[in-house]
Write an enzyme that holds these catalytic residues in place. Structure first.
Site, PDB file in Angstrom:
ATOM      1  CG  ASP A  48      -6.895  -4.167  13.689  1.00 18.75           C
ATOM      2  OD1 ASP A  48      -7.782  -3.388  13.293  1.00 18.75           O
ATOM      3  OD2 ASP A  48      -6.882  -5.377  13.412  1.00 18.75           O
ATOM      4  N   GLY A  52      -6.084   5.364  13.090  1.00 20.30           N
ATOM      5  CA  GLY A  52      -7.177   6.332  13.271  1.00 20.30           C
ATOM      6  C   GLY A  52      -6.854   7.305  14.387  1.00 20.30           C
ATOM      7  CG  HIS A  75     -10.837   3.896  12.070  1.00 18.89           C
ATOM      8  ND1 HIS A  75     -10.273   3.290  10.979  1.00 18.89           N
ATOM      9  CD2 HIS A  75     -11.863   4.637  11.618  1.00 18.89           C
ATOM     10  CE1 HIS A  75     -10.933   3.660   9.906  1.00 18.89           C
ATOM     11  NE2 HIS A  75     -11.899   4.468  10.261  1.00 18.89           N
ATOM     12  NE  ARG A 178     -13.758  -4.490 -17.580  1.00 21.62           N
ATOM     13  CZ  ARG A 178     -12.999  -5.008 -18.529  1.00 21.62           C
ATOM     14  NH1 ARG A 178     -12.445  -4.233 -19.431  1.00 21.62           N
ATOM     15  NH2 ARG A 178     -12.793  -6.302 -18.593  1.00 21.62           N
ATOM     16  CB  THR A 273      -7.799  -6.576   2.356  1.00 22.65           C
ATOM     17  OG1 THR A 273      -9.118  -6.103   2.045  1.00 22.65           O
ATOM     18  CG2 THR A 273      -6.771  -5.517   2.017  1.00 22.65           C
ATOM     19  CB  THR A 334     -15.413  -8.853  13.161  1.00 27.38           C
ATOM     20  OG1 THR A 334     -14.046  -8.902  13.588  1.00 27.38           O
ATOM     21  CG2 THR A 334     -15.465  -8.586  11.671  1.00 27.38           C
ATOM     22  N   GLY A 453       0.322   6.034  26.023  1.00 27.16           N
ATOM     23  CA  GLY A 453      -0.918   5.946  26.805  1.00 27.16           C
ATOM     24  C   GLY A 453      -2.107   6.240  25.928  1.00 27.16           C
TER      25      GLY A 453
END
Ligand code: IMP
Length: 463
Positions: A48, A52, A75, A178, A273, A334, A453
């Site tokens: 975050d 993006g 994003h 697998r 993660t 979320t 900005g």
């Protein structure tokens, strides 16, 4: 080591960075790609940071590539018609005109989620035909498989990881076992292999229902086939299209998800993660041997969602809530309120030492104003029990985290408004002092860009 070898190593500085000379806002993109065709943008904190937005500012690239991760990343991008939309499956750079989107072999994709984003972008004026290429080996996420397992596993844990519930951990696990479904297998004419994988999964894990799962797989397969037939998606069955493009010197911009600190081996296990979301991870996830320029994105304050530790978190919750509201620090995926705190150079140095970095984009510099006279920089952690200092490394255990105290810089007064300033000469002196001090503490010699900005043009090349 022979004497000759020792001599030849003298003066060699490991991880040396060469800043780009005379970088300007106008020549930025061309200067960056002069170093080679592959540029990676990665998160320097805990996700975050605004990656993006940084990618979507590029104009002249052939491919925007996403490596490890999946719909856990979110994003918000601003469309040309001014509307903001949140993307999860697709990178922020999907809105770059004429750039193809490449989703690599290390990616996990939810087909319905991708379809929704394609439609939303088209409704907002973007032509998404002949744009998306997915590596045949990319894993597919199903609601009745990995997403369900994500919820079950979190439900069984007393200390939650706080996952995004998008099925990321189980997808990585099934791939390692697998028995995970990928695009080549889903589209294979012989369905036996896929059926067998699903039977094994349903036998292994309580709570899965084979009939629901097979129904969903069939529906998603039909949706995928339609998207392929209509020219929205091309499957790269040998996973080599991007590699080929790099060898042809096509411009490739990699947008990494999450951050180096959230990588599977990056930081605070188990609060991370499940993919290698560092630059190294991007190379194997995209089948590329090299990344020529690495751009780390840091945000002017640190934010975090999910479980784990946050030593520099603002202590005063009212202050934190006020900051959160003013800066919109809520999860794009979320909508969870993000924990917020002071910038932390202990983690920062670790990231920079383990991921060679050429350029840092420091986003939301204008929002430091909200910290007023209370803008501080976390410099080191000290274990209160024995005085052990953490400078380039982070604690390994919960117990260590619970016993550290952060040593901060003295406070800077950043109460002046700098929104929209685009020249370093126009910055108030206190800001210049703060920025110089911070990058000195991060031991960073590369180029620095500052976001000032929300509008795309509101940034500057600081050095
Ligand atoms: P998962 O990736 O959904 O399994 O979540 C594992 C951890 O990574 C949790 O702490 C999440 O909050 C965090 N995480 C996952 N994706 C993002 C992201 O895009 N930004 C910030 N944190 C994330």
């Amino acid at each position: 080591m022979t004497e000759l070898m020792r001599q030849s190593n003298e003066g060699f500085k490991y991880n040396q960075i060469q800043a780009i000379q005379n970088l300007t806002k106008e020549n930025l993109e061309d200067e960056i790609f002069k170093r080679g065709p592959v540029v990676a943008i990665f998160g320097g904190q805990l996700g975050d940071e605004g990656k993006g937005k940084v990618t979507s500012q590029f104009k002249n690239v052939d491919y925007v590539a996403v490596g490890p991760g999946g719909g856990n990343a979110g994003h918000t991008v601003v469309c040309t018609n001014g509307k903001s939309i949140a993307l999860h499956e697709l990178p922020g750079g999907a809105i770059i005109e004429n750039a193809k989107v490449y989703m690599g072999q290390g990616r996990s994709v939810n087909i319905s989620g991708l379809y929704k984003e394609i439609r939303e972008l088209e409704e907002n004026g973007y032509n998404m035909k002949n744009k998306i290429i997915i590596a045949g080996n990319a894993q597919i996420i199903f609601d009745n498989l990995q997403k369900k397992l994500d919820r079950i596993i979190e439900g069984l844990k007393s200390k939650k990881v706080g996952t995004t519930a998008k099925g990321i951990g189980p997808t990585a696990a099934l791939k390692a076992l697998r028995t995970g479904p990928n695009f080549n297998i889903l589209l294979n004419d012989n369905p036996d292999q896929l059926n067998e994988f699903m039977k094994v999964n349903c036998n292994l894990f309580n709570g899965l229902n084979i009939d629901e799962l097979m129904k969903e797989i069939q529906e998603e397969k039909e949706l995928l086939q339609n998207l392929i037939d209509e020219g929205y998606i091309q499957i790269d069955s040998t996973n080599m299209i991007l590699n080929q493009a790099a060898h042809e010197n096509k411009r490739i911009l990699i947008e990494l998800s999450q951050s180096a600190m959230l990588a599977a081996d990056g930081g605070m296990y188990p609060y991370n993660t499940s993919n290698d979301t560092s630059v190294n991870g991007a190379m194997s996830a995209l089948n590329l041997p090299e990344v020529n320029t690495r751009i780390a994105v840091f945000k002017s304050i640190k934010s975090k969602v999910g479980g784990g530790f946050f030593p520099t978190k603002f202590e005063d919750e009212e202050f934190a809530e006020n900051y959160r509201k003013k800066s919109g620090e809520y999860g794009a995926t979320t909508k969870r309120p993000r924990d917020v705190g002071h910038i932390d150079t202990v983690e920062g140095r670790k990231v920079l030492k383990t991921n060679r970095t050429d350029i840092i984009v420091f986003t939301k510099t204008d929002l430091l104003k909200e910290l007023g006279t209370n803008a501080k920089i976390g410099e080191k952690y000290i274990d209160q029990r024995d005085g052990k200092e953490y400078i380039n490394e982070i604690p390994a255990t919960k117990e260590q985290y619970e016993n550290i105290q952060v040593e901060y810089s003295s406070a800077f007064d950043l109460s002046k408004d700098i929104i929209g300033i685009q020249n370093p000469e126009d910055l108030p002196e206190e800001y210049t002092k703060y920025i110089d001090y911070l990058f000195d503490k991060l031991e960073f010699d590369g180029n620095v860009l500052l976001g000032t900005g929300p509008c795309p043009q509101e940034f500057m090349v600081y050095k």
